[in-house]
Design an enzyme around this catalytic site. Structure first.
Site, short mmCIF file in Angstrom:
data_model
loop_
_atom_site.label_atom_id
_atom_site.label_comp_id
_atom_site.label_asym_id
_atom_site.label_seq_id
_atom_site.Cartn_x
_atom_site.Cartn_y
_atom_site.Cartn_z
N CYS B 151 -20.21 -26.40 8.13
CA CYS B 151 -20.44 -25.13 8.82
C CYS B 151 -19.20 -24.48 9.40
O CYS B 151 -19.28 -23.39 9.98
CB CYS B 151 -21.49 -25.34 9.90
SG CYS B 151 -23.01 -26.01 9.21
N HIS B 284 -19.95 -20.25 18.33
CA HIS B 284 -20.69 -20.84 17.20
C HIS B 284 -22.18 -20.77 17.54
O HIS B 284 -22.97 -20.37 16.70
CB HIS B 284 -20.21 -22.28 16.99
CG HIS B 284 -20.76 -22.92 15.76
ND1 HIS B 284 -20.60 -22.39 14.51
CD2 HIS B 284 -21.49 -24.06 15.59
CE1 HIS B 284 -21.20 -23.17 13.61
NE2 HIS B 284 -21.75 -24.18 14.25
N HIS B 319 -28.28 -19.25 10.96
CA HIS B 319 -27.05 -20.00 10.73
C HIS B 319 -26.77 -20.00 9.23
O HIS B 319 -27.49 -20.62 8.45
CB HIS B 319 -27.19 -21.42 11.26
CG HIS B 319 -25.91 -22.20 11.24
ND1 HIS B 319 -24.72 -21.65 10.82
CD2 HIS B 319 -25.61 -23.47 11.61
CE1 HIS B 319 -23.77 -22.56 10.91
NE2 HIS B 319 -24.29 -23.67 11.38
#
Lengths: 325, 391
Positions: B151, B284, B319
């Protein structure tokens, strides 16, 4: 910058076998990965949870750091074409076989391409720069280039490696599609790149790395420009280790390099996308062996995928420009 | 050496180009919806594979959605630019899925029918998807690379592009990331039990987890030499970057936010600025219990009592994994261009451990000078980027 440690696990007796290059024979078919006894490098409990690619990468890393006495590298860089393929397949099998909504997450969390570099960081408790490059046949060259940037930016020692596993059916099929008669193998090779030379003699320098994608059908201009940037001409190269689709690659290289020895290193390594790392260790071992051949500049030319070209240039300090002192 | 951002392109659940993203961010309009087929909240891009393939004149089933989404964003970013023999031009993309979206379909079908065509396996590797994008844009014969660090991948591709330019090896480079929603990841994050059954609530005390999304984004980075040739107008600077490792756990972040602290400090140091001049942090902020707490600890480590305005935009897009760092980098550029902080959707109550209150509106006011963007991934991989207004 200097290559101050090298370690390879492969289908050949490369692991902790300094001087292996001199006695290497053409790889027999079929062949198998020569696993070392991992106990000296990885606690048995950790090994049980690892796929082969993780175990190979970990053992090579530990071996490399031991060789050059570096406890914590300033960066960890890994090139892998297929990454954590074993756990990817394992988790797909779990999806296929799941009878309810609950699936164990273990394979999933170990399935990302950066599992190898990440696990090395965890194992060493190393908080530094950590990168994973996955450009099929150029993955290793791109990791190595990133490692050069680290040293240019002030790092002292960086751990750079490549690892690919092949017992997995997906990778085997993929490799077969690319080169139908290829002897698909696998392996891991790790190196420490250092800003300063170590006591090992003679010191081997990593002079330059090139990664060129979508080059069309003629690699010659790229090779010649790469040499020119490094102030070399083809006749100053003593040995070219290459991998490619015969006969196109070999023919192109023969036209360029009249003098130097051309050697298809895949007869030793077998075919996997990060095998230029095997070739690099082979070259380093030749140059640092008991009776090094009269070789100064070595070019590793990776044309595994016809459209992609990786170039590695190494030399020994006492043998520049084809005129050995 | 200055690294100029001169182009942006983005596709996600909230839009198919930069303008649509700007409107959605301004209006606070999420792209996350309930997916009947997956029984899950997802940030899906409405365009089908067929529609995207047709748009780029790519044939058949040969191209993974990773390449198709990537091409949608990259072609918007690259528009108006062309190959130039005088400029060394590269392309660096990030993906965690690569061709897995195609391969997983084949693999699961082949379990039933072993005689299936093995052709789809050829697009499994990540590099192939990057090559498809590069070829379509005419970027050939140069550095074409893929990074894959889960990620944080998108942010790492951007960082690597900057490092390439800094090293003098490239004059300009298209950098970004792309990830489609793959069944593999749907099941994977489900196995970790970190889905919010409703829409995600980053930094909220009642947060329950993340929503998966998909998309792609690209930025064009240029050096001075390239600018003088292309005549492009710079949007802002990429002034700082840093990568570090949490070295704590394969998937969980350390409670004290070790890696994130290192990278935020590293990006500030690289840019040569102090924490007080950071105007906005695009966190994030996945909405998981662990990430938001760990990231908050890191913010406290870096900024002390004076936490700058911050928000997570995951409530808009979900996400998007390897694309997240790139999509959010585009959001940071939009923040600088609009002099606005971006809203953190679905926030109601501050986390009891921190009391931190993120930005909840598209707020115009003071000048946005320096913007930090955080991305964290499996393997403890952490990256921060610093974008800076150009004067």
């Amino acid at each position: 910058m200097y290559i101050t440690a090298a370690s390879t696990i492969s289908h050949q007796p490369t692991f902790r076998n300094k001087g292996f290059a001199a006695g290497l024979t053409v790889l027999a078919r079929p062949s198998a990965l020569l696993h070392p006894d991992y106990k000296s490098f990885i606690p048995a409990m950790n090994r049980r949870r690892m796929s082969d690619v993780l175990a190979m990468a970990m053992a090579c890393s530990v071996d490399c750091l031991e060789q050059c006495g570096v406890a914590q590298p300033d960066a960890i860089l890994v090139g892998t074409s297929m990454g954590s393929n074993f756990f990817t397949k394992t988790f797909l099998d779990k999806i296929a076989n799941a009878s309810g909504p609950m699936i164990s997450p273990t394979a999933f969390i170990l399935s990302t391409h950066n599992t190898i570099a990440g696990q090395i960081s965890l194992f060493l408790e190393n908080p530094n720069y950590n990168m994973t490059h996955t450009q099929n046949s150029l993955s290793f060259e791109q990791a190595l280039l990133d490692g050069m940037f680290c040293l240019q930016n002030g790092d002292h020692h960086v751990l750079v490696g490549a690892a690919d596993e092949s017992e997995d059916v997906l990778y085997n099929l993929n490799a077969r599609l690319k080169t139908m008669d290829a002897h698909a193998t696998c392996g891991a090779s790790f190196f420490v790149l250092s800003a300063e030379k170590s006591a090992a003699s003679p010191p081997v320098r990593l002079v330059d790395v090139g990664s060129f994608g979508l080059i069309g059908d003629d690699l010659s201009p790229y090779v010649l420009e790469f040499l020119q940037v490094n102030q070399l001409t083809p006749d100053q190269i003593d040995l070219v280790l290459y991998a490619g689709t015969k006969p196109a690659t070999e023919n192109a290289l023969r036209r360029m390099f009249a003098g130097p020895v051309l050697l298809d290193y895949q007869v030793f390594s077998g075919v996997y996308y990060t095998n230029p790392a095997f070739a690099l260790h082979y070259a380093v071992d030749l140059l640092t062996g008991e009776r090094p051949p009269p070789v100064g500049n070595i070019l590793i030319c990776n044309n595994l995928i016809p459209e992609n070209l990786g170039l590695l240039l190494i030399d020994t300090e006492n043998a520049r420009h084809g005129t050995l002192d | 050496m200055k690294i100029y951002v001169t182009g942006i392109g983005v596709v996600s659940a909230i839009g198919s180009n930069v303008d649509e993203h700007r409107y959605a961010l301004e209006a606070g309009r999420t792209g996350i919806r309930f997916s009947e087929s997956h029984n899950l909240m997802l940030g899906e891009v409405p365009q089908s594979d067929e529609a995207l393939a047709k748009r780029f004149e790519l044939s058949g089933d040969d191209h993974s959605r990773t390449a198709l989404l990537g091409l949608a964003a990259a072609s918007e970013c690259w528009a108006g630019n062309k190959p130039d023999g005088q400029l060394r031009t590269g392309l660096i993309s990030a993906t965690s899925v690569g061709g897995l979206d195609r391969m997983e379909r084949y693999y699961l079908q082949a379990k039933q029918n072993p005689s299936l065509d093995i052709h789809p396996l050829m697009i499994h590797d990540n590099g192939r998807t990057t090559e498809t994008i590069a070829r379509a844009l005419g970027i050939t014969g140069s550095y074409i690379g893929t990074v894959s660090t889960a990620c944080s991948s998108g942010a790492n591709a951007i960082m690597l592009g900057a490092r390439q330019i800094e090293s003098g090896r490239l004059d300009r480079v298209l950098v970004g990331g792309s990830d489609p929603i793959a069944l593999f990841n749907i099941k994977g994050f489900s196995s970790l039990m970190i889905y919010d059954p409703d829409i995600c609530k980053p930094f909220d005390d009642a947060r329950k987890g993340l929503n998966l999304g998909e998309g792609a984004a690209f930025l064009l980075l240029e050096n001075e030499r390239s600018l003088s040739q292309t005549g492009n107008t710079p949007l802002c600077l990429l002034a700082g970057w840093a990568n570090a490792t949490d070295a704590y756990h394969q998937t969980a972040s350390s409670p004290e936010g070790r890696g994130a602290t290192l990278t935020m400090r590293g990006a500030l140091a690289k840019a040569g600025i102090s924490p007080e001049v950071v105007s906005y942090v695009n966190a994030h902020g996945t909405g998981t219990d662990n990430n938001d707490l760990s990231e908050s600890a890191a913010l406290k480590n870096v900024f002390g009592a004076a936490i700058p305005p911050f928000s997570s935009t995951k409530g808009f897009t979900g996400h998007t994994l390897a694309a997240a760092g790139a999509i959010e980098a585009v959001f940071c550029v939009l923040s600088i261009l609009s002099d606005a902080t971006l809203p953190n959707l679905n926030f109601k109550t501050a986390m009891k451990e921190t009391g931190f209150v993120p930005e909840t509106a598209f707020r115009k006011g003071s000048q946005i000078e320096n913007v930090l963007s955080n991305s964290f991934g499996f393997g403890g991989n952490c990256t921060s980027l610093l974008f800076q207004k150009l004067h």
